[in-house]
Motif scaffolding. Structure first.
Motif, PDB file in Angstrom:
ATOM      1  N   SER A  56       0.752  -1.282  -0.006  1.00 50.37           N
ATOM      2  CA  SER A  56      -0.024   0.013   0.200  1.00 50.37           C
ATOM      3  C   SER A  56       0.956   1.221  -0.033  1.00 50.37           C
ATOM      4  O   SER A  56       2.107   1.029   0.384  1.00 50.37           O
ATOM      5  N   ASP A  57       0.436   2.252  -0.365  1.00 52.71           N
ATOM      6  CA  ASP A  57       1.097   3.545  -0.278  1.00 52.71           C
ATOM      7  C   ASP A  57       0.205   4.643  -0.141  1.00 52.71           C
ATOM      8  O   ASP A  57       0.285   5.082   1.083  1.00 52.71           O
ATOM      9  N   CYS A  58      -0.531   5.396  -0.749  1.00 54.11           N
ATOM     10  CA  CYS A  58      -1.323   6.539  -0.555  1.00 54.11           C
ATOM     11  C   CYS A  58      -2.529   6.332   0.410  1.00 54.11           C
ATOM     12  O   CYS A  58      -2.852   7.022   1.423  1.00 54.11           O
ATOM     13  N   ARG A  59      -2.932   4.954   0.305  1.00 50.04           N
ATOM     14  CA  ARG A  59      -4.225   4.658   1.250  1.00 50.04           C
ATOM     15  C   ARG A  59      -5.329   5.758   1.107  1.00 50.04           C
ATOM     16  O   ARG A  59      -5.980   5.841   2.165  1.00 50.04           O
ATOM     17  N   GLY A  61      -6.745   5.495  -2.515  1.00 50.00           N
ATOM     18  CA  GLY A  61      -7.259   5.380  -3.612  1.00 50.00           C
ATOM     19  C   GLY A  61      -6.621   5.973  -4.927  1.00 50.00           C
ATOM     20  O   GLY A  61      -7.353   6.358  -5.670  1.00 50.00           O
ATOM     21  N   ILE A  62      -5.430   6.631  -4.564  1.00 46.03           N
ATOM     22  CA  ILE A  62      -4.910   7.195  -6.059  1.00 46.03           C
ATOM     23  C   ILE A  62      -3.809   6.702  -6.679  1.00 46.03           C
ATOM     24  O   ILE A  62      -3.437   6.597  -7.693  1.00 46.03           O
ATOM     25  N   CYS A  63      -2.932   5.906  -5.734  1.00 56.05           N
ATOM     26  CA  CYS A  63      -1.668   5.351  -6.167  1.00 56.05           C
ATOM     27  C   CYS A  63      -1.758   4.030  -7.130  1.00 56.05           C
ATOM     28  O   CYS A  63      -1.006   3.692  -7.873  1.00 56.05           O
ATOM     29  N   GLY A  64      -2.893   3.091  -6.644  1.00 55.99           N
ATOM     30  CA  GLY A  64      -2.903   1.835  -7.309  1.00 55.99           C
ATOM     31  C   GLY A  64      -1.996   0.787  -6.807  1.00 55.99           C
ATOM     32  O   GLY A  64      -2.148   0.002  -7.476  1.00 55.99           O
ATOM     33  N   ASN A  65      -1.415   1.146  -5.664  1.00 54.14           N
ATOM     34  CA  ASN A  65      -0.400   0.126  -5.139  1.00 54.14           C
ATOM     35  C   ASN A  65      -1.307  -1.130  -4.433  1.00 54.14           C
ATOM     36  O   ASN A  65      -0.730  -2.266  -4.371  1.00 54.14           O
ATOM     37  N   CYS A  66      -2.154  -0.489  -3.551  1.00 54.08           N
ATOM     38  CA  CYS A  66      -2.904  -1.835  -3.047  1.00 54.08           C
ATOM     39  C   CYS A  66      -3.652  -2.539  -3.885  1.00 54.08           C
ATOM     40  O   CYS A  66      -4.158  -2.211  -4.744  1.00 54.08           O
ATOM     41  N   THR A  82     -10.696   1.093  -4.148  1.00 52.93           N
ATOM     42  CA  THR A  82      -9.511   0.326  -4.251  1.00 52.93           C
ATOM     43  C   THR A  82      -9.546  -0.214  -2.690  1.00 52.93           C
ATOM     44  O   THR A  82     -10.462   0.022  -1.956  1.00 52.93           O
ATOM     45  N   CYS A  84      -7.644  -0.151  -0.319  1.00 53.02           N
ATOM     46  CA  CYS A  84      -7.448   0.625   0.786  1.00 53.02           C
ATOM     47  C   CYS A  84      -8.698   1.545   1.197  1.00 53.02           C
ATOM     48  O   CYS A  84      -8.768   2.039   2.314  1.00 53.02           O
TER      49      CYS A  84
HETATM   50  S1  FES Z   1      -2.790   2.375  -1.526  1.00 51.49           S
HETATM   51 FE1  FES Z   1      -2.951   3.918  -3.051  1.00 51.49          FE
HETATM   52  S2  FES Z   1      -4.618   3.319  -3.895  1.00 51.49           S
HETATM   53 FE2  FES Z   1      -4.757   1.993  -2.191  1.00 51.49          FE
END
Ligand code: FES
Ligand code: HEM
Lengths: 250, 256
Positions: A56-59, A61-66, A82, A84
């Motif tokens: 996870s990164d931004c938590r 809903g914008i980075c798309g990591n999770c 997302t 998160c």
């Molecule tokens: S952690 Fe960035 S979109 Fe979910």
């Protein structure tokens, strides 16, 4: 609240994996799904175990990591969000929740729930950009863009590259991602120069990465946190067909 | 045109599945329209069959048969290769399979296209043995009102279906499977050809299902009616007697 978990554990890329049962008490309904996993990991660490690896990164809903498959649905059943953004209030006390990684040959598992999505980067490198000279920005009004075109381009560009489309697709196809990335440029003057090479190059790389073919199930659109329409896949096919007949350099 | 890009990419395979699939659907519509002339009696049906075989000195039917075979082969090849790619692309399966709902069109129909397609293939083989490769000399001919002599295919159809209820059941089951294949297939073909927009997708999806059901019901009716309505569909009926029966049947249906 109490939650029972079945989590995919896999110690490394080539190690065999399996679902492991966990149970965790004292979860607050206002916690996010990832905070619930954080709580679980603290407990596992305290007990001397190996924490569950997830990304996870931004938590927000914008980075798309999770990206987790929760009860068989990429990013969970809520839709248009997302992982998160999933809150524990969407579960009941005592629920059993299965958590698996996004599964696709082109997204190899690194560890537990963490996957390698660099296949998407390699597709982007084949045309998901505009090759402009850098320098001072020109006046924005020099390139008029119709309001509707700008809106349509933005609808496609909303894709955050999370890979849920691949995870949700019964065929593990990346068509929605590639469709969105090709589509966003078709609406804009900057996208015209490389229009054909982009369509041909990105589709070719998509196939080379080992994603499956599309069967038009539209499950990708349903799982997409940004609600990207499968009309983008349709547009990708039009762009590709036109590009097949286009002269070099157009 | 760039030749190297002609190696069938995933997009090209979809175009082929879609074009061949939709062409086969167009064929089915024409085939159904032709078959329904059975209800008009032996004169009309046999004349129609004779026309097909003699149109353009028989070139038309040969050309059409060749085209159908080619389209079938391409369709099966591209359809199956999509299915094979799916196994390779997800070697480890989900322990728990869910549905995201909403705009998803994933269904038992869309997930089982290869199985429904395979059953259709089996049906086509049986169907060709039943009619195309039946002993046409044995059934005899019929002299049409304008004096031309036609093979009595009407009699062949009536005898085939009235001879075996099991065969009638098989035909009806096959049509149910065809319906399933096309409930996903028709709209999907438009999407594969890039002929959809956000606004037209729900319409095409619904229309595709409606056409699939209409086609299947149409094909479904004929063997069933031929089997049940022995008075109307009489292998040795004179044209006039058939017309009489058909009219009576129609009237009783209208009166409820
Ligand atoms: S952690 Fe960035 S979109 Fe979910
Ligand atoms: C002979 C047996 C057949 C087989 C094995 C077969 C197989 C398939 C398969 C596997 C697909 C799905 C492809 C995908 O996953 O995208 C498909 C799609 C389709 N089939 Fe068939 N099929 C057969 C016969 C037919 C017939 C007779 C028709 C028409 C009447 C038909 C119409 C279609 C259509 C319209 C599609 C959708 C095309 C697309 O999605 O692009 N098929 N077929």
């Amino acid at each position: 609240m109490k939650i029972n978990l079945k989590i995919w554990r896999q110690s490394g890329p080539d190690a065999p994996g399996r679902l492991v049962d966990y149970s965790i008490d004292g979860i607050d309904q206002s916690q996010s799904f990832l905070e619930m996993l954080d709580t679980l990991n603290e407990k596992i660490i305290k007990d001397g175990g190996e924490p569950v690896a997830f990304e996870s990164d931004c938590r927000e809903g914008i980075c798309g990591n999770c990206g987790l498959v929760i009860n068989g649905v990429a990013h969970g059943e809520k839709g248009a969000c997302t992982t998160c953004e999933v809150r524990m209030r969407s579960f009941q006390d005592g629920d059993t929740v299965t958590i698996e990684p996004f599964r696709a040959k082109a997204f190899p598992i690194i560890k537990d729930l963490v996957i390698n999505r660099s296949a998407f980067d390699r597709i982007m490198a084949k045309g998901g950009y505009v090759a402009v000279n850098t320098g001072s920005a020109q006046d924005a009004n020099l390139l008029p863009v119709h309001k509707d075109a700008a809106e349509a381009a933005m609808d496609s560009a909303a894709c955050i590259g999370c890979g849920a489309c691949v995870a949700a697709c019964p065929n593990a196809s990346a068509s929605l991602f590639v469709g969105a990335k090709i589509s966003q440029y078709t609406w804009l003057p900057q996208g015209q120069v490389e229009r054909s090479t982009r369509a041909l190059g990105m589709v070719k790389q998509m196939d080379a990465e080992g994603f499956g073919d599309c069967s038009n199930h539209a499950e990708c659109e349903a799982a997409c946190p940004k609600e990207i329409s499968i009309a983008n896949i349709s547009r990708m096919r039009r762009e590709y067909t036109k590009a097949l007949f286009a002269e070099q350099g157009s | 045109m760039n030749i190297s890009s002609l190696q069938p990419s995933s997009v090209l395979k979809k175009l082929l599945t879609g074009i061949t699939g939709l062409s086969l659907v167009l064929f089915l519509i024409a085939h159904l329209a032709g078959n329904l002339t059975m209800f008009a009696g032996p004169e009309v049906f046999n004349a129609y069959a004779r026309f097909l075989h003699h149109f353009m000195h028989g070139m038309f039917i040969r050309f059409a048969e060749f085209g159908l075979l080619a389209f079938f082969i391409v369709h099966i090849w591209s359809g199956i290769s999509v299915q094979l790619s799916k196994r390779k692309a997800r070697p480890s399966r989900y322990a728990y399979a869910g549905n995201a709902g909403g705009p998803s069109k994933k269904s038992l129909h869309s997930l089982n296209m290869a199985i429904s397609g395979g059953i259709i293939l089996l049906f086509v083989v049986v169907h060709l043995i039943n009619f195309k490769y039946a002993d046409h000399d044995a059934i005899g001919t019929m002299t049409l009102q304008d004096g031309t002599v036609a093979v009595n295919v009407y009699k062949l159809v009536v005898q085939t279906f009235q001879g075996s209820f099991l065969l009638v059941l098989f035909y009806m089951a096959a049509m149910a499977v065809l319906c399933s294949h096309l409930m996903h297939g028709i709209w999907s073909a438009f999407q594969s050809l890039g002929a959809t927009r956000p606004s037209t997708i729900p319409f095409l999806h619904a229309t595709g299902i409606a056409i699939a059901i209409a086609l299947a019901v149409g094909f479904f009716l004929l063997p069933l009616m031929v089997y049940l309505m022995r008075g109307t569909f009489d292998a040795d009926a004179l044209p006039a007697a058939h017309a009489e029966h058909a009219r009576n049947l129609l009237e009783s249906v209208i009166r409820g």
